[in-house]
Design a protein around this motif. Structure first.
Motif, PDB file in Angstrom:
ATOM      1  N   TRP A 161       0.822  -1.200   0.000  1.00 24.91           N
ATOM      2  CA  TRP A 161       0.000   0.000   0.000  1.00 24.91           C
ATOM      3  C   TRP A 161       0.857   1.251   0.000  1.00 24.91           C
ATOM      4  O   TRP A 161       0.525   2.243  -0.663  1.00 24.91           O
ATOM      5  N   GLN A 162       1.986   1.246   0.753  1.00 21.55           N
ATOM      6  CA  GLN A 162       2.871   2.404   0.751  1.00 21.55           C
ATOM      7  C   GLN A 162       3.504   2.606  -0.626  1.00 21.55           C
ATOM      8  O   GLN A 162       3.641   3.734  -1.102  1.00 21.55           O
ATOM      9  N   LYS A 163       3.872   1.494  -1.270  1.00 19.68           N
ATOM     10  CA  LYS A 163       4.442   1.598  -2.613  1.00 19.68           C
ATOM     11  C   LYS A 163       3.414   2.133  -3.603  1.00 19.68           C
ATOM     12  O   LYS A 163       3.716   2.962  -4.458  1.00 19.68           O
ATOM     13  N   LEU A 164       2.156   1.643  -3.482  1.00 22.08           N
ATOM     14  CA  LEU A 164       1.107   2.117  -4.382  1.00 22.08           C
ATOM     15  C   LEU A 164       0.860   3.610  -4.170  1.00 22.08           C
ATOM     16  O   LEU A 164       0.709   4.369  -5.142  1.00 22.08           O
ATOM     17  N   ALA A 165       0.830   4.065  -2.910  1.00 24.41           N
ATOM     18  CA  ALA A 165       0.624   5.484  -2.627  1.00 24.41           C
ATOM     19  C   ALA A 165       1.742   6.330  -3.231  1.00 24.41           C
ATOM     20  O   ALA A 165       1.506   7.443  -3.714  1.00 24.41           O
TER      21      ALA A 165
ATOM     22  N   ASN B  67     -15.307   5.468  -8.854  1.00 30.08           N
ATOM     23  CA  ASN B  67     -15.463   5.787 -10.283  1.00 30.08           C
ATOM     24  C   ASN B  67     -15.856   4.548 -11.086  1.00 30.08           C
ATOM     25  O   ASN B  67     -15.366   4.307 -12.182  1.00 30.08           O
ATOM     26  N   TYR B  68     -16.740   3.703 -10.495  1.00 26.53           N
ATOM     27  CA  TYR B  68     -17.270   2.508 -11.169  1.00 26.53           C
ATOM     28  C   TYR B  68     -16.158   1.548 -11.615  1.00 26.53           C
ATOM     29  O   TYR B  68     -16.280   0.874 -12.642  1.00 26.53           O
ATOM     30  N   GLY B  69     -15.088   1.494 -10.866  1.00 24.63           N
ATOM     31  CA  GLY B  69     -14.017   0.547 -11.155  1.00 24.63           C
ATOM     32  C   GLY B  69     -12.974   1.052 -12.132  1.00 24.63           C
ATOM     33  O   GLY B  69     -11.940   0.405 -12.320  1.00 24.63           O
ATOM     34  N   ARG B  70     -13.205   2.210 -12.766  1.00 21.67           N
ATOM     35  CA  ARG B  70     -12.238   2.692 -13.757  1.00 21.67           C
ATOM     36  C   ARG B  70     -10.913   3.077 -13.115  1.00 21.67           C
ATOM     37  O   ARG B  70      -9.844   2.850 -13.691  1.00 21.67           O
ATOM     38  N   THR B  71     -10.977   3.672 -11.936  1.00 20.18           N
ATOM     39  CA  THR B  71      -9.742   4.072 -11.244  1.00 20.18           C
ATOM     40  C   THR B  71      -8.919   2.843 -10.859  1.00 20.18           C
ATOM     41  O   THR B  71      -7.685   2.824 -11.010  1.00 20.18           O
ATOM     42  N   TRP B  72      -9.580   1.793 -10.361  1.00 15.61           N
ATOM     43  CA  TRP B  72      -8.871   0.558  -9.992  1.00 15.61           C
ATOM     44  C   TRP B  72      -8.211  -0.067 -11.223  1.00 15.61           C
ATOM     45  O   TRP B  72      -7.062  -0.511 -11.171  1.00 15.61           O
ATOM     46  N   ASN B  73      -8.934  -0.091 -12.352  1.00 19.73           N
ATOM     47  CA  ASN B  73      -8.370  -0.660 -13.579  1.00 19.73           C
ATOM     48  C   ASN B  73      -7.170   0.147 -14.066  1.00 19.73           C
ATOM     49  O   ASN B  73      -6.211  -0.420 -14.610  1.00 19.73           O
ATOM     50  N   TYR B  74      -7.226   1.468 -13.883  1.00 18.32           N
ATOM     51  CA  TYR B  74      -6.088   2.315 -14.273  1.00 18.32           C
ATOM     52  C   TYR B  74      -4.854   1.938 -13.446  1.00 18.32           C
ATOM     53  O   TYR B  74      -3.755   1.761 -13.984  1.00 18.32           O
ATOM     54  N   MET B  75      -5.027   1.811 -12.125  1.00 13.70           N
ATOM     55  CA  MET B  75      -3.889   1.448 -11.270  1.00 13.70           C
ATOM     56  C   MET B  75      -3.412   0.032 -11.560  1.00 13.70           C
ATOM     57  O   MET B  75      -2.215  -0.244 -11.522  1.00 13.70           O
ATOM     58  N   LEU B  76      -4.357  -0.853 -11.866  1.00 10.98           N
ATOM     59  CA  LEU B  76      -4.012  -2.233 -12.205  1.00 10.98           C
ATOM     60  C   LEU B  76      -3.088  -2.274 -13.415  1.00 10.98           C
ATOM     61  O   LEU B  76      -2.135  -3.067 -13.474  1.00 10.98           O
ATOM     62  N   ARG B  77      -3.356  -1.380 -14.362  1.00 15.38           N
ATOM     63  CA  ARG B  77      -2.570  -1.356 -15.597  1.00 15.38           C
ATOM     64  C   ARG B  77      -1.257  -0.576 -15.449  1.00 15.38           C
ATOM     65  O   ARG B  77      -0.217  -1.002 -15.939  1.00 15.38           O
ATOM     66  N   GLU B  78      -1.305   0.562 -14.732  1.00 13.36           N
ATOM     67  CA  GLU B  78      -0.168   1.476 -14.715  1.00 13.36           C
ATOM     68  C   GLU B  78       0.794   1.247 -13.548  1.00 13.36           C
ATOM     69  O   GLU B  78       2.006   1.433 -13.687  1.00 13.36           O
TER      70      GLU B  78
END
Length: 419
Positions: A119-123, A167-178
């Motif tokens: 979580w710290q790395k993701l932040a 944001n209906y899962g779009r934000t999670w998918n963005y982080m999943l990809r990037e």
């Protein structure tokens, strides 16, 4: 005095140069969902050679004191908590084994990260980006508890759920990809060193200061989180093919860990119409030992492809206004000359909702047992023949609706993509 050059992160603690403390980190990468340390993967060969040489040089330098070597595994948040914890622990253990086989380190200075700092790395990556909903994501990571339970110990909310719903899962998918590829594959080896005090006399003492490094992700030290609840994976299911034939049935399946599971089922139907001499009676059950494989099964148990061994025991009486067929001794129980089948099983379990799968499977093998042929006549049954069945071929087909039960036993896929 020997001059040391630090190519990676160096943090200074305190102002007393005679007791200065600094750290060095190297990044070791792992393939997705793997804990095997491969020196030829990415730039691992250079990183591992660098840390081994560095530790050796420090031990030889009389002006430096090696105070701690810390091994930290890493995994990304999209996997289940149990899988992430196992990957983190195994990656950490494999890094430690590699280094300690090449450098003698006292046990007293060796430590491990008990859990991933994902979580710290993701932040860190989110904060550097200009992604949509950036501030909302940072708020959830830093302010929301990772898991929230009610007074009865039931999980009611989580940091991951809130991020997936944003944001209906779009934000999670963005982080999943990037971001997740960098979070999931990077594990660290940290070395902590103190410079031994220098004796100051009338002559000016020479102080060696490590050179400034390039820009590097800062090391974040956090208190170890509370232990997570261990996930339980089980399911209740019904074979819809049997239901369509008027044979009610129920089954259960339990995950045994390491992608093994055991499943059992029971069916019972007793329909009759004496006026037309129609009978439809069957009851019995089976048990299967399954091994799951494929990418889906690495993410969560009880999904993806599976192979197994199946055994069944049953009895029946089928008669539709003509010749009848009865297994076992007439009037007997399931165990009186029961029919049986054993075979090899293949199947695939497909997620269709958060806690629902459809499991397709087929069993082929041997079916045996004694059965009787008869004809109904004037309220009596005229026995025609007694035979032994020896059948080799398909013995069971299954299209089951599966209800997933247990803490953490749910699918992350929904309509419209991963969430």
């Amino acid at each position: 005095m020997k001059r040391l050059v630090f190519a990676l992160l160096i943090l200074f603690c305190g102002n007393d140069m005679s007791a200065q403390t600094y750290t060095k980190e190297v990044c070791v990468r792992f393939p997705v969902a793997s804990s095997v340390l491969n020196p030829n993967f990415g730039d691992n060969a250079a990183s591992l050679a660098e840390i081994v040489k560095f530790l050796t040089d420090v031990q030889k330098d009389s002006t430096l004191k090696l105070t701690s070597v810390k091994f930290c595994g890493s995994a990304s948040p999209e996997g289940g908590p149990l899988l992430s914890q196992r990957l983190t622990e195994r990656r950490c253990a494999n890094m430690e084994r590699y280094v300690r086989e090449r450098v003698q380190l006292p046990d007293a200075i060796v430590s491990k990260c008990e859990c991933s700092e994902m979580w710290q790395k993701l932040a860190y990556f989110v904060e550097k980006s200009d992604m949509p909903y950036r501030d909302e994501v940072l708020h959830q990571i830093r302010e929301t508890e990772e898991f929230t339970y009610n007074s009865k110990g039931v999980l009611v909310d989580s940091r991951k759920k809130r991020l997936m719903d944003l944001n209906y899962g779009r934000t999670w998918n963005y982080m999943l990809r990037e971001f997740f590829p960098a979070v999931r594959n990077a594990s660290l080896i940290s070395v902590y060193i103190e410079q031994k005090p220098t004796v100051v006399d009338n002559q000016k003492a020479e102080v060696i200061v490590p050179e400034e490094p390039g820009t590097q992700e800062p090391q974040v030290e956090e208190p170890a989180p509370e232990p997570e609840r261990r996930n339980a994976y089980l399911a209740i299911k019904t074979n819809m093919l049997y239901d369509a034939l008027g044979v009610p049935n129920i089954g259960m399946e339990f995950s045994l860990g390491k992608r093994w599971s055991i499943a059992a089922d029971w069916m019972y139907a007793w329909w009759n119409n004496n006026h037309h001499h129609n009978y439809w009676r069957i009851y019995g059950g089976g048990i299967s030992l399954r091994k799951w494989f494929g990418k889906a099964s690495k993410v969560k148990p009880l999904q993806g492809h599976h192979l197994g061994i199946n055994a069944q025991a049953f009895t029946y009486d089928f008669e539709l206004g003509g010749k009848g067929y009865m297994a076992g001794i007439p009037g007997g129980t399931l165990w009186d000359r029961t029919s049986y089948a054993v075979g090899a099983e293949y199947g695939y379990s497909l997620p269709i909702a958060k806690r629902l799968n459809i499991d397709f499977s087929v069993v082929a093998g041997y079916m045996g047992g004694r059965y009787y042929e008869y004809e109904p006549l004037d309220g009596h049954y005229v026995w025609k023949a007694t035979k032994n069945r020896h059948w080799i071929g398909p013995t069971k087909a299954e299209v089951s609706l599966v209800w997933l039960l247990g803490h953490g036993n749910y699918n992350n896929k929904k309509k419209g993509g991963d969430k």
